[in-house]
Enzyme design. Structure first.
Site, PDB file in Angstrom:
ATOM      1  CD  GLU A 132      96.708  57.661  54.377  1.00 16.81           C
ATOM      2  OE1 GLU A 132      97.190  58.677  54.942  1.00 16.81           O
ATOM      3  OE2 GLU A 132      97.399  56.703  54.034  1.00 16.81           O
ATOM      4  NE  ARG A 192      94.899  37.696  50.535  1.00 14.15           N
ATOM      5  CZ  ARG A 192      96.161  37.988  50.875  1.00 14.15           C
ATOM      6  NH1 ARG A 192      97.161  37.626  50.122  1.00 14.15           N
ATOM      7  NH2 ARG A 192      96.426  38.640  51.971  1.00 14.15           N
ATOM      8  NE  ARG A 244     107.155  63.118  49.086  1.00 18.45           N
ATOM      9  CZ  ARG A 244     108.014  62.383  49.770  1.00 18.45           C
ATOM     10  NH1 ARG A 244     107.607  61.469  50.607  1.00 18.45           N
ATOM     11  NH2 ARG A 244     109.307  62.581  49.617  1.00 18.45           N
ATOM     12  NE  ARG A 247     105.290  57.550  50.413  1.00 17.59           N
ATOM     13  CZ  ARG A 247     104.964  58.521  51.237  1.00 17.59           C
ATOM     14  NH1 ARG A 247     105.796  58.893  52.168  1.00 17.59           N
ATOM     15  NH2 ARG A 247     103.816  59.144  51.140  1.00 17.59           N
ATOM     16  NE  ARG A 251      98.518  59.014  50.939  1.00 17.33           N
ATOM     17  CZ  ARG A 251      97.429  59.785  51.106  1.00 17.33           C
ATOM     18  NH1 ARG A 251      96.305  59.255  51.545  1.00 17.33           N
ATOM     19  NH2 ARG A 251      97.480  61.072  50.844  1.00 17.33           N
ATOM     20  CB  CYS A 280      92.892  47.343  54.642  1.00 12.55           C
ATOM     21  SG  CYS A 280      92.977  46.722  52.969  1.00 12.55           S
ATOM     22  CE1 TYR A 337     102.670  59.268  46.460  1.00 14.63           C
ATOM     23  CE2 TYR A 337     104.779  58.620  45.527  1.00 14.63           C
ATOM     24  CZ  TYR A 337     103.974  58.842  46.620  1.00 14.63           C
ATOM     25  OH  TYR A 337     104.469  58.640  47.885  1.00 14.63           O
TER      26      TYR A 337
END
Length: 122
Positions: free
Chosen positions: A78, A63, A116, A7, A90, A75, A108
Site C-alpha cells: 500500500e 494459493r 469504508r 473490495r 486489502r 501482491c 471489511y
C-alpha cells in the site's frame, strides 16, 4: 457479463505468518460467500498490505485454498500515506458477473471496518 471489482480489507494484530494467512482466508471466503462467486468466476485478485506486514505473502493463503490454484494473484505494498490503518491487508477481487455495481457486497473486517463505513452492509 461484466467484470466487477469486489473490495475487501482486514487487519491483523501482529505481523505473524499464521495470522496473516488466516485473516486473508477469512476475508476471501466472506467475499465469495456474500457475492455468490466461485473461483472460475474470478479474473484475478490484487492483494496489498501495509509495510508493517512482512511475515508472509497474503496471496499464499489464497494459493493454498482448494480450487484457487489457477486464479492469477498479485501482491503489492500500500502507499504509505499517514496516518493510515496499520497491519492492514486489502483485496481487490475482479469477478465476471451479471451483478450491477450496487449489488456487489464489499467486505471489511476487524479494524478495517473504519475504512469504508459508507459501503459496509451490516
Amino acid at each position: 457479463m461484466m467484470v466487477r471489482g469486489i473490495r475487501g480489507a482486514t487487519t491483523v494484530s501482529q505481523d505473524e505468518e499464521n495470522e496473516i494467512l488466516r485473516a486473508t482466508t477469512e476475508m476471501l471466503l466472506k467475499i465469495v460467500e456474500e457475492n455468490h462467486v466461485v473461483p472460475e468466476d474470478i479474473c484475478s485478485v490484487f492483494v496489498t498490505t501495509t509495510a508493517d506486514l512482512t511475515a508472509t505473502f497474503p496471496a499464499r493463503a489464497i494459493r493454498m485454498m482448494h480450487g484457487w490454484e489457477l486464479v492469477p494473484l498479485m501482491c503489492s505494498l500500500e502507499i504509505p500515506v499517514q496516518p493510515s490503518l496499520p497491519k492492514c491487508i486489502r483485496l481487490m477481487v475482479h469477478v465476471n458477473t451479471e451483478k450491477s455495481q450496487k449489488d456487489i457486497v464489499h467486505v471489511y473486517l476487524n479494524e478495517a471496518k473504519i475504512l469504508r463505513p459508507d459501503i459496509i452492509r451490516s
